[in-house]
Design a protein around this motif. Structure first.
Motif, PDB file in Angstrom:
ATOM      1  N   THR A 174       2.232   5.234  -4.165  1.00  0.00           N
ATOM      2  CA  THR A 174       2.618   5.675  -2.804  1.00  0.00           C
ATOM      3  C   THR A 174       1.522   5.605  -1.764  1.00  0.00           C
ATOM      4  OG1 THR A 174       2.289   7.844  -3.749  1.00  0.00           O
ATOM      5  CG2 THR A 174       4.501   7.302  -2.982  1.00  0.00           C
ATOM      6  N   THR A 175       0.279   5.735  -2.193  1.00  0.00           N
ATOM      7  CA  THR A 175      -0.784   5.750  -1.190  1.00  0.00           C
ATOM      8  C   THR A 175      -1.228   4.327  -0.824  1.00  0.00           C
ATOM      9  OG1 THR A 175      -2.282   6.051  -3.029  1.00  0.00           O
ATOM     10  CG2 THR A 175      -1.670   8.022  -1.809  1.00  0.00           C
ATOM     11  N   SER A 176      -0.590   3.305  -1.424  1.00  0.00           N
ATOM     12  CA  SER A 176      -0.997   1.920  -1.163  1.00  0.00           C
ATOM     13  C   SER A 176      -0.802   1.548   0.297  1.00  0.00           C
ATOM     14  CB  SER A 176      -0.159   0.940  -1.987  1.00  0.00           C
ATOM     15  OG  SER A 176      -0.256   1.220  -3.335  1.00  0.00           O
TER      16      SER A 176
ATOM     17  N   ILE B 140       0.455  -0.827   2.998  1.00  0.00           N
ATOM     18  CA  ILE B 140       1.523  -1.824   3.058  1.00  0.00           C
ATOM     19  C   ILE B 140       1.120  -2.886   4.079  1.00  0.00           C
ATOM     20  CG2 ILE B 140       3.989  -2.178   3.529  1.00  0.00           C
ATOM     21  CD1 ILE B 140       3.385  -0.387   1.083  1.00  0.00           C
TER      22      ILE B 140
ATOM     23  N   PRO C  93       8.882   5.766 -10.378  1.00  0.00           N
ATOM     24  CA  PRO C  93       9.023   7.140 -10.882  1.00  0.00           C
ATOM     25  C   PRO C  93      10.416   7.478 -11.422  1.00  0.00           C
ATOM     26  CG  PRO C  93       7.965   7.138  -8.728  1.00  0.00           C
ATOM     27  CD  PRO C  93       8.287   5.709  -9.051  1.00  0.00           C
TER      28      PRO C  93
ATOM     29  N   LEU D 170      11.160   2.182  -5.358  1.00  0.00           N
ATOM     30  CA  LEU D 170      10.612   2.724  -4.124  1.00  0.00           C
ATOM     31  C   LEU D 170      10.198   1.637  -3.130  1.00  0.00           C
ATOM     32  CD1 LEU D 170       8.445   5.663  -5.445  1.00  0.00           C
ATOM     33  CD2 LEU D 170      10.659   5.767  -4.318  1.00  0.00           C
ATOM     34  N   ASP D 171       9.836   0.444  -3.616  1.00  0.00           N
ATOM     35  CA  ASP D 171       9.425  -0.579  -2.656  1.00  0.00           C
ATOM     36  C   ASP D 171      10.628  -1.240  -2.006  1.00  0.00           C
ATOM     37  OD1 ASP D 171      10.172  -1.778  -5.027  1.00  0.00           O
ATOM     38  OD2 ASP D 171       8.503  -3.191  -5.107  1.00  0.00           O
TER      39      ASP D 171
END
Ligand SMILES: Cc1cc2nc3c(=O)[nH]c(=O)nc-3n(C[C@H](O)[C@H](O)[C@H](O)COP(=O)(O)OP(=O)(O)OC[C@H]3O[C@@H](n4cnc5c(N)ncnc54)[C@H](O)[C@@H]3O)c2cc1C
Ligand SMILES: Nc1ncnc2c1ncn2[C@@H]1O[C@H](COP(=O)(O)O)[C@@H](O)[C@H]1O
Lengths: 246, 317
Positions: free
Chosen positions: A13-15, A17, A37, A119-120
């Motif tokens: 999540t912290t990636s 984008i 997840p 999620l992506d």
């Protein structure tokens, strides 16, 4: 019960984008990928619980390249018995589903579990596509499953509540919060995962049914307008005149 | 021909279905093709469907249908009409049927669509990706498209001057492999996914017994309540209120966040709200960066004062 759990990868999540100069490709450099997840916490764990209750086998399947093997090993460390990797970078979710359905067709699974979405991609597409291709019933966004022999009672999302459905195996189910609790792999699991079978299979032919035109990052918000905590009528005015909710 | 799934509940067309119909109308204008609305849940013709863009209406059954029976009906109708587009909402029905339909029709599928655009005589579709941190626009070279529309993204327009014709074609209802035993509604309020105003609170509330001020504010605004994940994890609030990356993703017109820090995983579920108002005592709280309006201060003073001010305003009008 013979259960197939579909696992996908997603950027942590912290990636950051970012896209390439054509705006058609996500830049993966420096991005840390994790197991999606919903697949890890919910689909896989509920599969393992069912095996503990009824006996049987839990296999995981992933459509992706070799870089995903650490994610697959994690699924084995959490407790899956065997893994299948279709050595292919999917062109769209129809492609992913076709690859999974092709394997599921001939291997006698009773149940196929997936996460509610990746999620992506935020799609919720693969589960129903697999079900449709196999002609099995599909239950999306399940939050509770009780299984007795070949009959399942499932609670699934309904606007403002839940729908309780009865269904017989085989079926495909996508898993949401509530259906299971996250399990952390232990040392034994991690050791054992290295000895478990990981089969690599060539893909079937596929062609894209959708095409990316462009990715875009949102234009940043105009900066926040701060209101005074001492003059609450200012906020009431905003509600009334600008947001028109009063 | 575009086939649109229109769900009718308690004699009313669901708002999410009208959103799907409004998006179908745009496709219809770009492509110059007609819309056939398939009404599920009633055998009464809703005359107003024409003003939302429907050219034809099919009312296949008044019975309550299981999702696989709806899928089968839409398939029969799509084949009968040689449909090029199936448009439906990604509400709970859509989540269960859109992708199954796409598999059976060998169609290009895009779910979670928030906008369409013309590209020459073709249509492109935009959706959120990466948990709301970016958008993606796709085209569908395939002959058949299945489009599932994200709830609360498309303005509903009733400005079409069409008269919808009722068709009497019969279709068969297949036996279902699913059996709905119960539909349990947890909240009497507008479901969170459809709410246009949401009042949300987090760990800053300190204790579940403090939620009365949040409930009061929500009632005064006709809003639905939501919460951050830790609050539902420790059981202060019910699970269905949890918004964010691992909970529900919502896009209301107005999102009011009270005592929530604005962690990236929380923002992932709410950053598509049209306007965000943040009340937090920490001037460095990350949520202020995502907000349109902010008040920095103690929520236990601000929220009760706000409730009083709204009451006063309402009693004067
Ligand atoms: C993989 C993963 C997924 C996650 N998914 C989600 C998700 O879906 N949704 C989600 O919400 N979180 C999610 N989280 C958790 C997330 O990272 C944050 O921990 C969480 O959102 C914090 O909740 P909070 O803001 O309520 O609490 P805190 O971070 O404790 O913030 C409380 C806030 O209240 C303010 N406050 C305190 N007292 C007052 C007062 N008197 N007046 C005004 N303000 C006050 C504080 O300044 C603070 O900003 C996830 C985390 C991970 C790792
Ligand atoms: N490449 C993949 N390999 C295996 N399973 C996948 C893959 N992509 C998606 N899935 C599964 O399908 C679910 C829904 O994904 P999506 O339709 O992309 O939102 C995920 O939670 C996974 O369980």
């Amino acid at each position: 019960m013979k259960i197939l759990v579909c696992i996908s990868k997603t950027p942590d999540t912290t990636s950051k984008i970012a896209f390439d100069s054509s705006n058609k490709k996500f830049v993966e450099d420096g991005v840390q990928f994790i197991m999606n997840p919903y697949d890890e916490w919910y689909a896989l764990v509920r599969g393992l619980e069912l095996k503990e209750q009824l006996g049987g086998q839990v296999d995981v399947i992933h459509v992706g390249d070799q870089n995903s093997e650490s994610i697959i090993r994690k699924a084995l460390a959490i407790g899956a018995d065997a893994a299948i990797r279709i050595d292919h970078t999917p062109v769209d979710s129809f492609d992913t589903a076709s690859q999974i359905a092709e394997i599921a067709k001939s291997r006698g699974y009773d149940l196929i579990f997936l996460g509610k979405e990746t999620l992506d991609h935020n799609g919720s597409e693969v589960g129903g596509l697999v079900a449709g291709l196999l002609d099995w019933p599909y239950i999306a966004y399940a939050s509770k499953l009780t299984q007795q022999n070949d009959t399942a009672i499932i609670e699934s999302e309904l606007e403002g509540g839940v729908r309780v459905i009865e269904c017989k195996v085989p079926f495909v189910m996508s898993c949401a919060k509530g259906i299971a609790e996250q399990r952390i792999p232990n040392m034994m699991g991690i050791m054992n995962s290295k000895k478990k079978p990981l089969e690599v299979i060539s893909p079937i032919a596929s062609e894209a049914k959708i095409e990316i035109e462009k990715f875009e990052l949102p234009s940043g918000k105009a900066s926040v307008k701060m209101l005074s905590p001492d003059n609450i009528d200012e906020l009431v005015d905003v509600f009334k005149n600008e947001l028109k909710i009063l | 021909m575009i086939i649109t799934v229109v769900e009718i509940q308690d004699n009313k067309i669901k708002k999410t279905s009208l959103e799907a119909l409004s998006l179908a109308s745009k496709i219809s204008e770009i492509k110059g093709i007609k819309i056939c609305a398939v009404c599920i849940g009633s055998d009464q013709l809703p005359v107003e469907l024409g003003s939302y863009g429907a050219d034809e209406v099919i009312l296949p059954s008044a019975e309550a249908l299981e999702n696989d029976q709806i899928t089968s009906l839409i398939l029969q109708i799509s084949k009968d009409k040689s449909a090029s587009h199936i448009v439906l909402s990604l509400n709970s029905t859509g989540k269960n049927i859109a992708s199954v339909l796409a598999a059976k029709l060998n169609a290009g599928l895009i779910s979670g669509v928030i906008a369409v655009q013309a590209k020459g005589s073709d249509v492109t579709y935009t959706k959120n990706v990466f948990s709301g941190k970016a958008t993606a626009t796709y085209s569908i070279p395939n002959a058949v498209s299945v489009i599932a529309v994200s709830p609360n993204s498309i303005p509903v327009l009733s400005d079409k001057q069409k008269i919808a014709t009722k068709l009497d074609t019969r279709f068969s209802i297949v036996p279902s492999k699913l059996k709905t035993l119960e539909k349990r509604i947890i909240t009497g309020k507008t479901p969170l996914a459809e709410a246009s105003i949401v009042v949300s609170a987090g760990r800053g509330l300190k204790d579940p017994s403090n939620w009365n001020i949040i409930e009061d504010l929500a009632d005064l605004l006709g809003a639905t309540t939501a919460c951050s994940r830790p609050v539902s994890d420790i059981g202060w609030r019910p699970h269905h209120e949890h918004v964010g990356q691992t909970g529900l993703a919502i896009r209301p017109n107005v999102y009011i966040a009270i005592g929530i820090s604005g962690a990236i995983q929380h923002l992932a579920g709410v950053n598509n709200s049209r306007k965000i108002i943040v009340i937090n005592k920490d001037p460095e709280a990350p949520f202020f960066k995502a907000a349109d309006y902010g008040i920095c201060g103690d929520l236990f003073e601000i929220v009760p004062k706000l409730n009083e001010a709204i009451k006063k305003y309402k009693s004067n009008t």
